[in-house]
Design a protein around this motif. Structure first.
Motif, PDB file in Angstrom:
ATOM      1  N   ASN A 308      33.823  14.198  31.946  1.00 43.93           N
ATOM      2  CA  ASN A 308      33.542  13.740  33.320  1.00 43.93           C
ATOM      3  C   ASN A 308      34.644  14.169  34.283  1.00 43.93           C
ATOM      4  O   ASN A 308      34.367  14.597  35.421  1.00 43.93           O
ATOM      5  CB  ASN A 308      33.438  12.210  33.355  1.00 43.93           C
ATOM      6  CG  ASN A 308      32.123  11.697  32.785  1.00 43.93           C
ATOM      7  OD1 ASN A 308      31.185  12.463  32.569  1.00 43.93           O
ATOM      8  ND2 ASN A 308      32.052  10.393  32.523  1.00 43.93           N
ATOM      9  N   CYS A 309      35.906  14.022  33.854  1.00 44.07           N
ATOM     10  CA  CYS A 309      37.029  14.341  34.753  1.00 44.07           C
ATOM     11  C   CYS A 309      37.026  15.825  35.114  1.00 44.07           C
ATOM     12  O   CYS A 309      37.365  16.205  36.242  1.00 44.07           O
ATOM     13  CB  CYS A 309      38.359  13.960  34.102  1.00 44.07           C
ATOM     14  SG  CYS A 309      38.491  12.168  33.818  1.00 44.07           S
ATOM     15  N   HIS A 310      36.652  16.667  34.155  1.00 46.75           N
ATOM     16  CA  HIS A 310      36.610  18.108  34.444  1.00 46.75           C
ATOM     17  C   HIS A 310      35.413  18.463  35.326  1.00 46.75           C
ATOM     18  O   HIS A 310      35.521  19.321  36.197  1.00 46.75           O
ATOM     19  CB  HIS A 310      36.593  18.900  33.131  1.00 46.75           C
ATOM     20  CG  HIS A 310      37.946  18.944  32.487  1.00 46.75           C
ATOM     21  ND1 HIS A 310      38.852  19.938  32.735  1.00 46.75           N
ATOM     22  CD2 HIS A 310      38.561  18.071  31.651  1.00 46.75           C
ATOM     23  CE1 HIS A 310      39.979  19.692  32.071  1.00 46.75           C
ATOM     24  NE2 HIS A 310      39.819  18.564  31.398  1.00 46.75           N
ATOM     25  N   LEU A 311      34.289  17.791  35.085  1.00 46.31           N
ATOM     26  CA  LEU A 311      33.113  18.093  35.917  1.00 46.31           C
ATOM     27  C   LEU A 311      33.336  17.614  37.352  1.00 46.31           C
ATOM     28  O   LEU A 311      32.964  18.299  38.309  1.00 46.31           O
ATOM     29  CB  LEU A 311      31.866  17.427  35.318  1.00 46.31           C
ATOM     30  CG  LEU A 311      31.349  18.035  34.001  1.00 46.31           C
ATOM     31  CD1 LEU A 311      30.197  17.199  33.437  1.00 46.31           C
ATOM     32  CD2 LEU A 311      30.893  19.490  34.197  1.00 46.31           C
ATOM     33  N   LEU A 312      33.930  16.447  37.514  1.00 48.88           N
ATOM     34  CA  LEU A 312      34.117  15.902  38.872  1.00 48.88           C
ATOM     35  C   LEU A 312      35.031  16.804  39.701  1.00 48.88           C
ATOM     36  O   LEU A 312      34.884  16.898  40.918  1.00 48.88           O
ATOM     37  CB  LEU A 312      34.719  14.488  38.800  1.00 48.88           C
ATOM     38  CG  LEU A 312      34.696  13.730  40.132  1.00 48.88           C
ATOM     39  CD1 LEU A 312      33.272  13.221  40.429  1.00 48.88           C
ATOM     40  CD2 LEU A 312      35.664  12.552  40.132  1.00 48.88           C
TER      41      LEU A 312
END
Ligand code: SF4
Length: 882
Positions: A308-312
């Motif tokens: 999630n942190c990389h996609l955001l």
């Protein structure tokens, strides 16, 4: 003299190896400078491969019900047994349990036979225990099991987050690549997220020793922070993702700010804030995650919290950016490609998708394709225990050691109607409960392909002849298939034809896993295959692709990645008054899995000679145990008896025990027996990183060493572990009570019969000293050295005596009295140069060496493979603090 390019059989880094065999059959290895995974490097395990290729302990012929038989008879027993169970109980009553050690070609035909021809998906792999949560997280986020990054991203990132990974010991060559990049650019930052202070922390700018199981809260907190700090990659999120709002809402609900994250993770708020700030500010960030994330009852959620942190932030598909799952085993990825997990079809196709099933069934010409997921590893053994699965074929793995609640797995197999085991070793804890034993080839003899953690397909090539009657796994699977009536679909001239079929199916499947450009080649093309990162589709350049998702398109139906809302959950079983400590299991630097290969190398065995439990000094005090003593570590499921290590590297409240020791190598150190079988509900991966345990003293009345040129039967001795020395076996032994007669006990242990032997001994009942030796002529054959304290003196001196062909009278006196023998210099720290911890400590203390470079010059330590460098740095740092 021949040289062969092949691939290391150990970890998921998948290093290229050049093996050189001389006229006497001696094997020397070096790193392959042309292999993209290691560019010539090897770690201590890889560098010692030449010491592991002997035939000692190998299984060299088939056996049925304890009797030697020929291959025809053994294959007929397997085929008839499976057919009988199938006709009486249906396809749900049979299963294969395979392994990330198998080559892709064997994996492929095993999966084809079970899913397409027997008609059940009851085939699962030991990779389920290692990385299935990462697979599930990838599928939820990207729509397929796709690893976005390449190793070079670790060198191109300015921030490397190592989550749940002791890279220095478990994937050493990747650690070395990062260390070298950091030496080049010291401002490059490394954050280690791990409850333990491991060797990997020597590289860390920041170590977050978080509370076990709290990783999802940490990454949820990071997600919320990134939004608050204005670091959302708005264009990427809008164009290429779904679910950011819900994921942020869930993150904010569980981890709204730094203070709450610090509280739930048990971390200093300043450290959490620094990590969040660094991640927010650095677009070139890679989060490498491994078993510390995956081996959890919420491992899939933890993987998604990271992704999630990389996609955001849109930090994916770009050089030096992305979430990067690293596999434990050499061919876990190959198993994922051919569908050897019980919930997948070949070529990343889905079992519950009718179109995919039809495609595979048509391609294989399969009579009955499985139409629903099969049993996953732990559930598969549960079904054996209940008698629902009645025939199982275990290939290249040792579940009686490696599964959680391993005693149950052993009992389940012991009660199963038909247990077939393919293994290269004669005796393992699992072969002990087999009905049919098939001798398999191993590294150096096998011919096929493996895929490493960065999607790179490499060849394992043979350079040794098949020993005895051992045969390739792909061959034995196909021969059983033929005897079950599937001749046409399982007739191959060699592994190249299986690989070709696998490549053609991938092209037909039309997904991201596409190696169509490798299809249609000849046996010579296969022989010459160079390492290549998939995808390698037909019509492309044939050069592979370093990283995925460069165009922002994912494998979901709408092409958008999914951010997954994550609600952190605690471990399934909490610590309590009865079991107040959290058990964490894992690897040590120089051993691999259940020791069948690495224990053959004296140089590797010497780094960690005995299984151990490591505790924080506070917990050791509370448990009443001290360093060097023996302790019982028990859970609600089982117990082990291991040596105590005390150190502040361990987080208070948690303990560490290595996963490697089996009943073949120890009396009671099979830690799998104590590990709980709580499963991640999505991936089915067990929670091997968290089991409530207690640690209790085990006061030994005597300690000792037994050394012998032949392997000994240690019988019912309370405590023993086995280590290979140069040309001998070395046993660490201890007992609660001394035997009534040491002379009789020692003779029974060291002498095969009561024949006249050259026997010398010395006893001092006052001090508890007993020493005895058996000689052939004047040559030392075996000896036993017993004392009331640990460690028994004289190991190094006695090892030296075993190198002599003739013992002088004075040397016999030294052997028996122990005089002139000191306590030794402790375990070996540098396996390549054979330098002990004690020797290095002494040199540092005396000011003879003050840096890793000086230790290299003086001792050769750290100057070859580099695996010991983090420990050397740690030792120097401790000395500098004093
Ligand atoms: Fe083998 Fe070591 Fe390379 Fe892993 S890092 S593949 S164990 S040489």
């Amino acid at each position: 003299m021949t040289e062969v390019r092949t691939t290391c059989p150990y970890c998921g880094v998948g290093c290229g190896v050049i093996a050189r065999v001389d006229g006497r059959g001696t094997v020397n290895v070096r790193g392959d400078p042309q292999h993209p995974a290691n560019l010539g490097r090897l770690c201590s395990k890889g560098a010692a491969l030449g010491q592991t290729v002997d035939l000692v302990g190998r299984r060299l012929h088939p056996e049925v019900n304890g009797e030697r038989c020929d291959w025809d008879g053994a294959l007929a027993s397997v085929a008839d047994g499976f057919r009988r169970v199938l006709s009486e109980h249906g396809p749900g009553a049979v299963a294969f349990y395979v392994s990330g050690q198998l080559l892709t070609e064997a994996y492929y035909v095993a999966n084809k036979l079970m899913k397409g021809f027997i008609g059940t998906a009851n085939i699962d792999t030991n990779s389920r225990l290692c990385m299935s949560s990462a697979v599930a997280a990838h599928k939820r986020a990207f729509g397929a099991d796709l690893v976005p990054c390449a190793y070079e991203d670790l060198e191109r990132a300015n921030l490397i987050v190592l989550a749940g990974s002791n890279l220095a010991w478990c994937h050493p060559v990747l650690y070395q690549r990062i260390a070298q990049a950091k030496r080049r650019t010291p401002e490059r930052r490394v954050v280690v997220i791990d409850p333990r202070r491991t060797a990997t922390c020597e590289l860390a700018d920041l170590h977050l020793a978080l509370a076990p199981g709290s990783d999802a809260g940490l990454f949820n907190g990071l997600l919320a922070y990134l939004k608050d700090a204005g670091r959302v990659g708005r264009r990427f999120v809008e164009a290429h993702t779904e679910g950011a709002g819900a994921a942020l809402e869930a993150a904010r609900a569980s981890a709204p700010d730094v203070a709450s994250v610090a509280r739930q993770c048990g971390l200093p708020a300043a450290d959490v804030a620094a990590f969040f700030r660094w991640f927010a500010e650095e677009p070139r960030a890679v989060t490498l995650f491994s078993q510390g994330i995956n081996q959890s009852s919420s491992g899939t959620d933890k993987g998604n919290a990271i992704i999630n942190c990389h996609l955001l932030t849109g930090r994916i598909g770009r050089p030096g950016a992305g979430p990067f799952s690293i596999t434990g085993q050499p061919n876990a990825m190959g198993g994922r490609e051919v569908g050897a997990l019980a919930n997948q079809l070949a070529s990343h196709l889905e079992l519950d998708e009718p179109r995919h099933r039809a495609l595979v069934q048509g391609f294989w010409g399969a009579p009955r394709l499985a139409d629903r997921p099969g049993r996953r590893a732990v559930e598969l053994f549960d079904a054996i225990e209940r008698g629902e699965i009645r025939a199982v074929w275990v290939m290249g793995t040792n579940p009686v050691v490696s599964l959680p609640e391993a005693d149950r797995a052993r009992a389940a197999l012991a009660g199963c109607e038909l247990v077939v085991v393919s293994d290269c070793m004669r005796h393992t804890d699992t072969t002990a409960v087999a009905d049919v034993l098939l001798p398999a080839l191993t590294w150096g003899e096998r011919d096929g392909t493996v895929t490493n953690s960065e999607r790179c397909i490499s060849r394992q090539r043979p350079f040794l002849p098949p020993p005895g009657e051992a045969r390739a796994d792909w061959w034995s699977i196909c021969e059983v298939a033929k005897r079950m009536g599937f001749e046409e679909a399982f007739t191959y001239e060699g592994p190249h034809q299986i690989f070709d079929e696998h490549a053609r199916l991938s092209a037909l499947a039309g997904g991201a896993f596409d190696i169509g450009a490798l299809a249609g080649g000849s046996a010579q093309d296969y022989e010459a295959l160079r390492p290549v990162q998939w995808p390698v589709p037909r019509g492309g350049q044939g050069a592979g692709r370093a990283r995925l998702f460069r165009d922002g398109r994912f494998a979901t139906p709408d092409g958008r990645a999914r951010l997954v809302p994550v609600v952190p959950r605690p471990p399934a079983h909490r610590v309590d008054d009865r079991f107040p400590l959290a058990l964490n299991t894992g690897r040590v630097r120089d051993h691999w899995h259940t020791l069948t290969r690495t224990a053959k190398s004296p140089r590797l065995a010497a780094h960690t000679p005995e299984p151990y439990v490591e505790l924080h000094p506070r917990d050791a005090r509370r448990a009443g145990v001290g360093g060097g003593e023996l302790a019982r570590v028990s859970s609600a499921w089982g117990a082990v008896l291991v040596r105590v290590r005390v150190g502040a590297a361990q987080r208070p409240g948690s303990v560490f025990v290595p996963m490697h020791w089996s009943d073949i190598h120890s009396a009671q150190a099979r830690i799998g027996a104590a590990v709980n079988a709580a499963l991640d509900p999505v991936s089915g991966q067990p929670e091997s990183k968290h089991t409530p345990v207690r640690v209790e003293p085990w006061p030994a009345a005597w300690h000792g060493l037994v050394l012998s040129r032949r392997r000994l039967d240690m019988g019912a001795m309370d405590y023993w572990t086995c280590e290979r020395g140069p040309g001998l076996w070395l046993y660490h032994v201890a007992g609660r009570h001394p035997p009534a007669d040491w002379h009789a006990a020692a003779r029974a242990l060291l002498c095969r019969s009561e024949r006249q032997v050259n026997w010398v001994e010395y006893a001092d009942t006052g001090t508890g000293l007993y020493r005895a030796a058996r000689l052939t002529g004047a040559r030392l054959e075996s000896c036993i050295l017993i004392e009331s304290r640990y460690p028994a003196a004289g190991r190094d001196r006695v090892l030296d005596l075993f190198r002599r062909d003739v013992l002088s009278a004075q040397e016999r006196a030294v052997l028996l009295s122990g005089q002139g023998c000191d306590a030794g210099e402790g375990s070996v720290l540098c396996a390549c140069a054979g330098v002990t911890r004690g020797a290095i400590e002494k040199a540092v203390r005396e000011g003879r060496a003050a840096s890793v470079q000086e230790l290299g010059v003086r001792f050769g330590a750290g100057a070859n493979c580099g695996s010991c460098v983090p420990e050397l740095q740690h030792l120097l740092a401790i000395h500098a603090e004093r």
